[in-house]
Enzyme design. Structure first.
Site, PDB file in Angstrom:
ATOM      1  N   ASP A   1      48.318  30.552   4.211  1.00 22.71           N
ATOM      2  CA  ASP A   1      47.282  31.583   4.113  1.00 22.71           C
ATOM      3  C   ASP A   1      45.939  31.019   4.551  1.00 22.71           C
ATOM      4  O   ASP A   1      45.481  29.991   4.046  1.00 22.71           O
ATOM      5  CB  ASP A   1      47.187  32.106   2.676  1.00 22.71           C
ATOM      6  CG  ASP A   1      48.459  32.808   2.235  1.00 22.71           C
ATOM      7  OD1 ASP A   1      48.918  33.696   2.963  1.00 22.71           O
ATOM      8  OD2 ASP A   1      49.007  32.435   1.178  1.00 22.71           O
TER       9      ASP A   1
ATOM     10  N   ASP B   1      48.590  24.512   5.962  1.00 23.68           N
ATOM     11  CA  ASP B   1      48.568  25.572   4.960  1.00 23.68           C
ATOM     12  C   ASP B   1      48.997  26.879   5.629  1.00 23.68           C
ATOM     13  O   ASP B   1      48.931  27.014   6.857  1.00 23.68           O
ATOM     14  CB  ASP B   1      47.155  25.681   4.378  1.00 23.68           C
ATOM     15  CG  ASP B   1      47.086  26.619   3.193  1.00 23.68           C
ATOM     16  OD1 ASP B   1      48.074  26.704   2.445  1.00 23.68           O
ATOM     17  OD2 ASP B   1      46.050  27.283   3.020  1.00 23.68           O
TER      18      ASP B   1
END
Length: 262
Positions: free
Chosen positions: A13, A11
């Site tokens: 963020d 991922d």
């Protein structure tokens, strides 16, 4: 037999950056993966930006990620629609990340009898566009949304995101959307296909149990939960499933990317 090379999905963020600031160790991890030729993709449910835009934003934080190593929910949605109905048409609510992805797979964007209504994220949701989407769905267009995230972050606080607007359209039209992005394991599968990787030798690094870890688990991947985003030390205990490993940050993986589980 030689040990298999791991493939990394991660991922963006909360794993590599936090509020547009580099998370310590993220640059070292990406440099190590690049230097050893380890396949990786940076994943995000954000459908606003194109990979080129996201690359530029990441460069400002000090992370050098090639465009081809960024996989968004907009790209996954375009890939899904191209597989389902090649050369189709869609009425789109969203930004350049979504419209560009659909154009690149040959979709026609129209508000006249489209095959699909496709909802993504935008900072300027229009009541007129939402009303048009509702009426097109009532007339038979299939309802697709890039991701179910209800809110997005801003410096002033939470913003309504795709999931919230999808709920509004669902309530008004009586039709639920099909969400392509995390936690749908389809997002992981499309990323694996992009890399030509196998689930048994791929791991997913994320900061959320309900999206990153869940989608990785359901796609048959190993999962790593980090503490640099949404999750706290006891977060995993509140869910009926567990990640393969919990670490403070991606810095803990530097120097051991060939053996992330010891």
């Amino acid at each position: 037999m030689p040990e298999a090379t791991w493939t990394y999905l991660m991922d963006m963020d909360g794993v590599l950056v936090h509020e547009e600031h580099l998370i310590p160790g993220a640059d070292e991890l990406l440099a190590e993966l690049t230097g050893t030729g380890t396949p990786f993709l940076v994943l995000t449910n954000n459908s606003i930006y194109t990979p080129r835009d996201l690359r530029a934003r990441l460069l400002r934080t000090g992370l050098d990620v090639p465009e081809e190593s960024i996989w968004t929910s907009a790209l996954a949605t375009a890939k899904f629609l191209d597989d389902q109905r090649p050369g189709g048409s869609a009425f789109v609510i969203g930004e350049a990340g979504l419209t560009t992805a659909l154009h690149e797979v040959g979709y026609i964007l129209t508000d006249r009898d489209p095959d699909y209504v496709v909802l993504g994220e935008t900072r300027t949701y229009s009541f007129t566009s939402i009303t048009r989407a509702i009426r097109l769905i009532e007339q038979g267009a299939r309802f697709i949304a890039t991701n179910p995230d209800a809110t997005g972050p801003s410096r002033e606080g939470s913003l309504p995101a795709t999931g919230s607007v999808a709920a509004l359209i669902q309530q008004a039209s009586g039709h639920a959307p099909y969400f392509v992005g995390k936690p749908n394991p389809l997002m992981m599968r499309s990323a694996l296909n992009r890399l030509g990787a196998h689930s048994e030798t791929t791991l997913m690094i994320g900061d959320r149990m309900d999206t990153d870890v869940r989608s990785g688990l359901e796609a048959g991947l190993k999962t790593i939960l980090v503490m640099t985003g949404i999750s706290a030390a006891d977060t995993a205990e509140h869910f009926p499933y567990r990640p393969s490993r919990v670490i403070d940050s991606v810095a803990a993986l530097v120097g051991s990317t060939d053996k992330p589980f010891g």
